[in-house]
Design a protein around this motif. Structure first.
Motif, PDB file in Angstrom:
ATOM      1  N   PRO A   1      73.658  72.823  59.718  1.00  0.00           N
ATOM      2  CA  PRO A   1      74.786  72.242  60.462  1.00  0.00           C
ATOM      3  C   PRO A   1      74.890  72.776  61.887  1.00  0.00           C
ATOM      4  N   LEU A   2      74.546  74.052  62.095  1.00  0.00           N
ATOM      5  CA  LEU A   2      74.583  74.620  63.445  1.00  0.00           C
ATOM      6  C   LEU A   2      73.485  74.023  64.314  1.00  0.00           C
ATOM      7  N   ILE A   3      72.314  73.822  63.721  1.00  0.00           N
ATOM      8  CA  ILE A   3      71.221  73.208  64.479  1.00  0.00           C
ATOM      9  C   ILE A   3      71.604  71.804  64.922  1.00  0.00           C
ATOM     10  N   ASN A   4      72.234  71.049  64.031  1.00  0.00           N
ATOM     11  CA  ASN A   4      72.667  69.694  64.389  1.00  0.00           C
ATOM     12  C   ASN A   4      73.661  69.720  65.532  1.00  0.00           C
ATOM     13  N   ALA A   5      74.628  70.620  65.447  1.00  0.00           N
ATOM     14  CA  ALA A   5      75.629  70.722  66.519  1.00  0.00           C
ATOM     15  C   ALA A   5      74.984  71.194  67.822  1.00  0.00           C
ATOM     16  N   PHE A   6      74.036  72.125  67.716  1.00  0.00           N
ATOM     17  CA  PHE A   6      73.338  72.620  68.903  1.00  0.00           C
ATOM     18  C   PHE A   6      72.534  71.499  69.564  1.00  0.00           C
TER      19      PHE A   6
ATOM     20  N   LEU B   1      73.120  68.351  69.503  1.00  0.00           N
ATOM     21  CA  LEU B   1      74.025  67.414  70.178  1.00  0.00           C
ATOM     22  C   LEU B   1      74.554  67.995  71.493  1.00  0.00           C
ATOM     23  N   ARG B   2      74.761  69.299  71.512  1.00  0.00           N
ATOM     24  CA  ARG B   2      75.278  69.931  72.732  1.00  0.00           C
ATOM     25  C   ARG B   2      74.206  70.038  73.808  1.00  0.00           C
ATOM     26  N   TYR B   3      72.935  70.253  73.388  1.00  0.00           N
ATOM     27  CA  TYR B   3      71.851  70.457  74.352  1.00  0.00           C
ATOM     28  C   TYR B   3      70.755  69.406  74.115  1.00  0.00           C
ATOM     29  N   PRO B   4      70.921  68.218  74.682  1.00  0.00           N
ATOM     30  CA  PRO B   4      69.977  67.118  74.421  1.00  0.00           C
ATOM     31  C   PRO B   4      68.578  67.346  74.979  1.00  0.00           C
ATOM     32  N   ASP B   5      68.401  68.307  75.895  1.00  0.00           N
ATOM     33  CA  ASP B   5      67.069  68.571  76.452  1.00  0.00           C
ATOM     34  C   ASP B   5      66.259  69.547  75.613  1.00  0.00           C
ATOM     35  N   VAL B   6      66.809  69.993  74.495  1.00  0.00           N
ATOM     36  CA  VAL B   6      66.098  70.914  73.616  1.00  0.00           C
ATOM     37  C   VAL B   6      65.638  70.173  72.363  1.00  0.00           C
ATOM     38  N   GLY B   7      64.324  70.222  72.103  1.00  0.00           N
ATOM     39  CA  GLY B   7      63.786  69.693  70.856  1.00  0.00           C
ATOM     40  C   GLY B   7      63.797  70.789  69.795  1.00  0.00           C
ATOM     41  N   ILE B   8      64.021  70.435  68.556  1.00  0.00           N
ATOM     42  CA  ILE B   8      64.168  71.425  67.486  1.00  0.00           C
ATOM     43  C   ILE B   8      63.045  71.273  66.466  1.00  0.00           C
TER      44      ILE B   8
END
Length: 315
Positions: free
Chosen positions: A109-114, A116-123
């Motif tokens: 859930p934190l990764i999903n929220a992160f 959304l907050r930082y669209p330039d970061v791929g996970i």
């Protein structure tokens, strides 16, 4: 003096119209400015400036070389600026590792929220019940449960969990609730290899280590399988406190032997960047640290009270 610095001195001499202004701009003595220019001219084998008592101007060779120097210095400045932006702004691909169940419940859930907050970061999220090697496997950030040995990584503490023993209320009613770990030899047990040795569970008694040898009825390598088996009455199991927490709250599992528990296990977030951490790593560290430290399931450093329905029967 390095080549880039010599180029910078040359450009400052031409732009300032002399050695004095160049020395003032660069914070060097006029002698150091002169030595830098002489070194540059000797290295390239050409005179770059014509000196008179009234002025300093570039020669023909100096004019050509001046343009090249400006291009080089601008490229270096752009590179520095891009790296600076990289360290400030979260960009790029972030690889994160976490234990499977812990990752599913708390990290995903934190990764999903992160994201959304930082669209330039791929996970790239890796959920595995083993110790990942950050440098060798290209992992930027890892959540780890347990004591950390000597390592080149850096650890940020998040909280604690405990290794606990659980059984279904129906099992305890049918078989009787053991009051000492040695009584496990007379009970059916479900060993979860991610938490305990299959044939030896460890407890603590009066500050000393208390190992108990047993023959488990079932051995599993996934926490959900151990939880389901215990919940269904197959036997007693050992889990980490966060793994069993939902079933404890629903009164489907009950902790036993709470006075024989070993010391709590630290939960940490690890990374490898020593200083100047990239924006993506620093942002994620701040994001997960702030949130997970507030998680009540990671506050097992002290013994908590048993749920109300079990308080009168807790060991």
């Amino acid at each position: 003096m390095d080549r880039l610095r010599e180029m910078e001195v040359f450009v400052a001499i031409v732009d300032g119209g002399g050695f004095t202004r160049a020395s003032e701009k660069l914070g060097l003595s006029t002698a150091a400015v002169s030595r830098a220019l002489n070194s540059l001219e000797a290295r390239i084998g050409a005179q770059l400036v014509a000196r008179t008592t009234r002025s300093v101007r570039p020669t023909d060779a100096g004019t050509v070389y001046l343009d090249t120097c400006r291009q080089v210095l601008d490229a270096v400045a752009d590179a520095d600026a891009s790296i600076g932006a990289y360290h400030v702004k979260p960009v790029g691909t972030l690889t994160i590792s976490a234990p499977v169940l812990f990752g599913q419940r708390f990290v995903a859930p934190l990764i999903n929220a992160f994201a959304l907050r930082y669209p330039d970061v791929g996970i790239h999220a890796v959920y595995v019940d083993r110790t990942t090697r950050l440098l060798e496997e290209g992992v930027d950030v890892a959540i780890r449960i347990g004591h950390l040995g000597d390592s080149t990584t850096f650890a940020v503490p998040l909280g604690f969990v405990r290794r606990r023993t659980y059984a279904a209320p129906a099992y305890l009613e049918a078989r009787g609730e053991p009051v000492h770990p040695r009584e496990l030899t007379r009970h059916d047990c479900v060993s979860f290899t991610g938490v305990t040795h299959p044939h030896e569970w460890v407890f603590a008694e009066r500050g000393a280590r208390l190992p108990v040898r047993l023959q488990p009825r079932m051995i599993v390598d996934l926490a959900p399988a151990a939880i389901a088996a215990a919940r269904d009455g197959v036997g007693i199991t050992q889990l980490l406190s966060y793994q069993a927490a939902p079933d404890v709250l629903r009164r489907r599992l009950k902790p036993i032997f709470t006075s024989f528990e070993t010391d709590p296990l630290p939960v940490s977030v690890l990374h490898v960047e020593r200083r100047g951490a990239s924006g993506k790593v620093r942002a994620f560290l701040e994001f997960v640290t702030e949130t997970l430290r507030k998680n009540t399931q990671l506050r097992c450093g002290h013994r908590e009270k048993a749920p109300r329905a079990y308080a009168d029967r807790a060991a």
